[in-house]
Design a protein around this motif. Structure first.
Motif, PDB file in Angstrom:
ATOM      1  N   ASP A  66       0.811  -1.221   0.000  1.00 30.19           N
ATOM      2  CA  ASP A  66       0.000   0.000   0.000  1.00 30.19           C
ATOM      3  C   ASP A  66       0.843   1.270   0.000  1.00 30.19           C
ATOM      4  O   ASP A  66       0.295   2.376   0.054  1.00 30.19           O
ATOM      5  CB  ASP A  66      -0.968   0.012   1.185  1.00 30.19           C
ATOM      6  N   ASP A 111      -3.727  -5.135  -9.308  1.00 26.64           N
ATOM      7  CA  ASP A 111      -5.156  -5.384  -9.505  1.00 26.64           C
ATOM      8  C   ASP A 111      -5.652  -6.409  -8.482  1.00 26.64           C
ATOM      9  O   ASP A 111      -6.726  -6.255  -7.892  1.00 26.64           O
ATOM     10  CB  ASP A 111      -5.423  -5.907 -10.922  1.00 26.64           C
ATOM     11  N   TYR A 112      -4.850  -7.456  -8.285  1.00 33.98           N
ATOM     12  CA  TYR A 112      -5.206  -8.480  -7.302  1.00 33.98           C
ATOM     13  C   TYR A 112      -5.223  -7.879  -5.890  1.00 33.98           C
ATOM     14  O   TYR A 112      -6.130  -8.167  -5.094  1.00 33.98           O
ATOM     15  CB  TYR A 112      -4.200  -9.635  -7.385  1.00 33.98           C
ATOM     16  N   ILE A 114      -5.846  -4.842  -4.994  1.00 35.57           N
ATOM     17  CA  ILE A 114      -7.045  -4.007  -4.823  1.00 35.57           C
ATOM     18  C   ILE A 114      -8.266  -4.881  -4.570  1.00 35.57           C
ATOM     19  O   ILE A 114      -9.089  -4.599  -3.692  1.00 35.57           O
ATOM     20  CB  ILE A 114      -7.250  -3.117  -6.058  1.00 35.57           C
ATOM     21  N   ASP A 115      -8.397  -5.969  -5.340  1.00 30.95           N
ATOM     22  CA  ASP A 115      -9.526  -6.887  -5.147  1.00 30.95           C
ATOM     23  C   ASP A 115      -9.532  -7.486  -3.742  1.00 30.95           C
ATOM     24  O   ASP A 115     -10.596  -7.700  -3.149  1.00 30.95           O
ATOM     25  CB  ASP A 115      -9.480  -8.009  -6.183  1.00 30.95           C
ATOM     26  N   GLU A 116      -8.330  -7.744  -3.215  1.00 30.94           N
ATOM     27  CA  GLU A 116      -8.223  -8.335  -1.876  1.00 30.94           C
ATOM     28  C   GLU A 116      -8.189  -7.272  -0.775  1.00 30.94           C
ATOM     29  O   GLU A 116      -8.026  -7.604   0.403  1.00 30.94           O
ATOM     30  CB  GLU A 116      -6.953  -9.195  -1.799  1.00 30.94           C
ATOM     31  N   GLU A 117      -8.295  -5.985  -1.167  1.00 27.20           N
ATOM     32  CA  GLU A 117      -8.308  -4.848  -0.241  1.00 27.20           C
ATOM     33  C   GLU A 117      -7.002  -4.727   0.528  1.00 27.20           C
ATOM     34  O   GLU A 117      -6.969  -4.280   1.674  1.00 27.20           O
ATOM     35  CB  GLU A 117      -9.496  -4.946   0.728  1.00 27.20           C
ATOM     36  N   TYR A 118      -5.897  -5.117  -0.129  1.00 24.49           N
ATOM     37  CA  TYR A 118      -4.573  -4.885   0.455  1.00 24.49           C
ATOM     38  C   TYR A 118      -4.118  -3.450   0.208  1.00 24.49           C
ATOM     39  O   TYR A 118      -3.239  -2.935   0.917  1.00 24.49           O
ATOM     40  CB  TYR A 118      -3.549  -5.841  -0.143  1.00 24.49           C
ATOM     41  N   CYS A 119      -4.640  -2.825  -0.835  1.00 24.02           N
ATOM     42  CA  CYS A 119      -4.340  -1.422  -1.137  1.00 24.02           C
ATOM     43  C   CYS A 119      -5.548  -0.836  -1.849  1.00 24.02           C
ATOM     44  O   CYS A 119      -6.451  -1.572  -2.277  1.00 24.02           O
ATOM     45  CB  CYS A 119      -3.070  -1.285  -1.977  1.00 24.02           C
ATOM     46  N   SER A 120      -5.548   0.476  -1.997  1.00 20.82           N
ATOM     47  CA  SER A 120      -6.736   1.143  -2.546  1.00 20.82           C
ATOM     48  C   SER A 120      -6.494   1.806  -3.897  1.00 20.82           C
ATOM     49  O   SER A 120      -7.433   2.316  -4.498  1.00 20.82           O
ATOM     50  CB  SER A 120      -7.245   2.198  -1.546  1.00 20.82           C
ATOM     51  N   ARG A 121      -5.257   1.809  -4.378  1.00 22.51           N
ATOM     52  CA  ARG A 121      -4.982   2.489  -5.649  1.00 22.51           C
ATOM     53  C   ARG A 121      -4.107   1.613  -6.540  1.00 22.51           C
ATOM     54  O   ARG A 121      -3.366   0.757  -6.067  1.00 22.51           O
ATOM     55  CB  ARG A 121      -4.298   3.841  -5.411  1.00 22.51           C
ATOM     56  N   GLN A 122      -4.234   1.867  -7.845  1.00 24.82           N
ATOM     57  CA  GLN A 122      -3.452   1.137  -8.848  1.00 24.82           C
ATOM     58  C   GLN A 122      -2.328   2.059  -9.338  1.00 24.82           C
ATOM     59  O   GLN A 122      -2.542   2.944 -10.167  1.00 24.82           O
ATOM     60  CB  GLN A 122      -4.380   0.727 -10.007  1.00 24.82           C
TER      61      GLN A 122
END
Length: 396
Positions: A66, A111-112, A114-122
Motif C-alpha cells: 500500500d 489489480d489483485y 485491490i480486489d483483496e483490499e490490500y491497497c486502494s490504488r493502482q
C-alpha cells in the motif's frame, strides 16, 4: 534498504502479494508462471529506484504493497529504460520487454491487491511507458509464390519427416505445438478436415506435455479444411497407427514422444536452409515463418477475417498487425478499383466521353446503370479476358 519506513506486521509486501497472486493462476501454463516468477526476481523485486526528489526507494519487493505510488512505478520504468544487458555486447532493454513486464506481471499484482483490499490504488495507471514498435513479420522471413515449392523440395532433400512437416505447415498454417500434438483421430479423411483439439506446451522445467483444455488463443481450437496434398501426407503417416497416436512424433518413435521445436530447428531445419542457399534462395524463414507464408498467401485471396479464423488468431486486429504489410496486392487492387471509378469504367488513360441520349444505357434504371459501370470498371482493371475484350472495343 533505503527510503523504507518500518513495516507494520499486518501489511503485506509486494513479494508476498505477488506470490499470492501467482498461486491463483490455475489456468495458466506452468512454464508461464515460472517465467513470471523469474521476471519479477530478475527485474523488480531487488530494484532500488530514485524518485524525482532524489529519494531512493527499495528493494521494491520488500516495500509494503500500500506504499507504492505512480512515481515509484515510473521510476522503475525509467530505471529499466536506462539499464543495459547482454553477455558480450551491452544493449538497452527493448520497449516490448518493459511493456511486457509492466503489463503482464506488475500491474496484475496490484489489480489483485485491490480486489483483496490490500491497497486502494493502482499505481501502474497513467505512467509514461516506452512506445512499442510494431511486431510485424519481416518479409525476409516469409517465403512466397514460386519460392514455396522450392523450399518444400529442399525439405524433402533432408528426409521425409522434414519434408512432410514443411509441407503441412505451409498448407495449414498450424503452430508448431498444434502440429506436433496432432493425432490420427484429429483428421477427418472423408470430410478433408483436421481439428486442432490439443497443443504441446512446456512446463516450468521446459519439459513438453499435452494440453487439451485451451490453446494459445481463445480461437486456437478449431477445424479447418486441408489441401489435398497435405491430406495425402496425413493418410500416409496414419497407416498402421492407432487413432490416438501422434502423426508427427519425435524421430525414431512410433507415436507417443513429443518432438521439440528446438531439436527440429537444430537437426533438420538448418539443413533445409543450407539446401536453399545452394539453390540461390536467400530468404531466411524459420518453421514459424512457414505459418506466416500460409497466411500472407491467403490474405490477398480471401481477406484478413477468414485467414484470422483459419490460423487461430484471437481476433482480426492481431492478424492485421502481423501480416497487412506483407500483402501489397490488396492495396494495388483497391487502387485499380478507384481508378476504374474515376474513369467511369474505362481503362486508365482512355478519353472520357460524355454520355448522350442515344446511349443504350440511358433507358436503364440508374441503379442498374451504376452496377454495370462498376462491373465493367473492375473487368477493365483486373486484367481478365473480359477486360481485354472491353479495352479492344474502346480502341475501335
Amino acid at each position: 534498504m533505503l527510503g523504507l519506513a518500518a513495516q507494520p506486521t499486518d501489511v503485506l509486501t509486494f513479494t508476498q502479494v505477488a506470490n499470492e497472486y501467482l498461486a491463483t493462476l490455475v489456468d495458466v501454463e506452468r512454464r508461464t508462471i515460472a517465467q513470471y516468477r523469474k521476471t519479477l526476481e530478475d527485474h523488480f523485486l531487488h530494484a532500488i529506484v530514485t524518485l524525482p526528489d532524489g529519494t531512493s526507494v527499495g528493494p521494491l519487493g520488500r516495500l509494503p504493497i500500500d506504499e507504492f505510488t505512480k512515481d515509484i512505478i515510473q521510476a522503475w520504468i525509467n530505471l529499466m529504460r536506462d539499464k543495459q544487458h547482454g553477455k558480450q555486447v551491452l544493449k538497452p532493454y527493448a520497449p516490448k520487454t518493459i511493456l511486457n513486464i509492466h503489463g503482464t506481471v506488475i500491474s496484475p499484482v496490484f489489480d489483485y491487491a485491490i480486489d483483496e483490499e490490500y491497497c486502494s490504488r493502482q499505481p501502474c495507471r497513467q505512467v509514461k511507458l516506452p512506445e512499442r514498435k510494431g511486431r510485424a513479420v519481416k518479409a525476409v522471413h516469409v517465403i512466397s509464390g514460386l519460392e514455396i515449392p522450392l523450399w518444400i523440395e529442399c525439405a524433402y532433400e533432408v528426409d521425409q519427416d522434414t519434408g512432410d512437416i514443411t509441407l503441412v505447415l505451409l498448407a495449414t498454417g498450424l503452430r508448431w505445438g498444434e502440429l506436433t500434438a496432432l493425432r490420427v483421430c484429429d483428421v477427418d479423411f472423408e470430410a478433408g478436415t483436421l481439428t486442432v483439439a490439443q497443443v504441446v506446451r512446456e512446463d516450468e522445467k521446459r519439459r513438453p506435455y499435452i494440453e487439451s483444455t485451451e490453446g494459445k488463443s481463445e480461437n486456437a481450437f478449431r477445424t479447418l479444411t486441408v489441401p489435398r496434398r497435405a491430406l495425402g501426407v496425413f493418410a500416409r503417416r496414419a497407416e498402421g497407427k492407432n487413432p490416438l497416436d501422434l502423426l508427427f512424433p519425435a524421430p525414431g518413435t512410433r507415436g507417443a514422444t513429443l518432438w521439440r521445436n528446438a531439436n527440429f530447428n537444430e537437426h533438420r531445419w538448418q539443413k533445409v536452409r543450407a539446401n536453399a542457399v545452394r539453390r540461390g534462395l536467400l530468404k531466411e524463414p524459420t518453421p514459424k515463418g512457414l505459418r506466416h507464408a500460409h497466411a500472407s498467401e491467403l490474405i490477398p485471396v480471401v481477406g484478413i477475417e477468414p485467414v484470422s479464423k483459419r490460423i487461430g488468431h484471437a481476433n482480426v486486429t492481431v492478424t492485421s498487425s502481423v501480416y497487412s504489410h506483407l500483402t501489397p496486392e490488396a492495396d494495388s487492387k483497391m487502387a485499380n478499383a478507384i481508378d476504374s471509378t474515376l474513369t467511369g469504367g474505362r481503362a486508365s488513360g482512355a478519353a472520357l466521353v460524355a454520355p448522350t441520349t442515344n446511349d443504350a444505357a440511358s433507358d436503364l434504371p440508374p441503379e442498374l446503370t451504376a452496377l454495370l459501370t462498376k462491373a465493367i470498371g473492375q473487368a477493365l482493371a483486373d486484367g481478365s479476358e473480359l477486360g481485354a475484350l472491353l479495352r479492344a472495343g474502346q480502341s475501335r
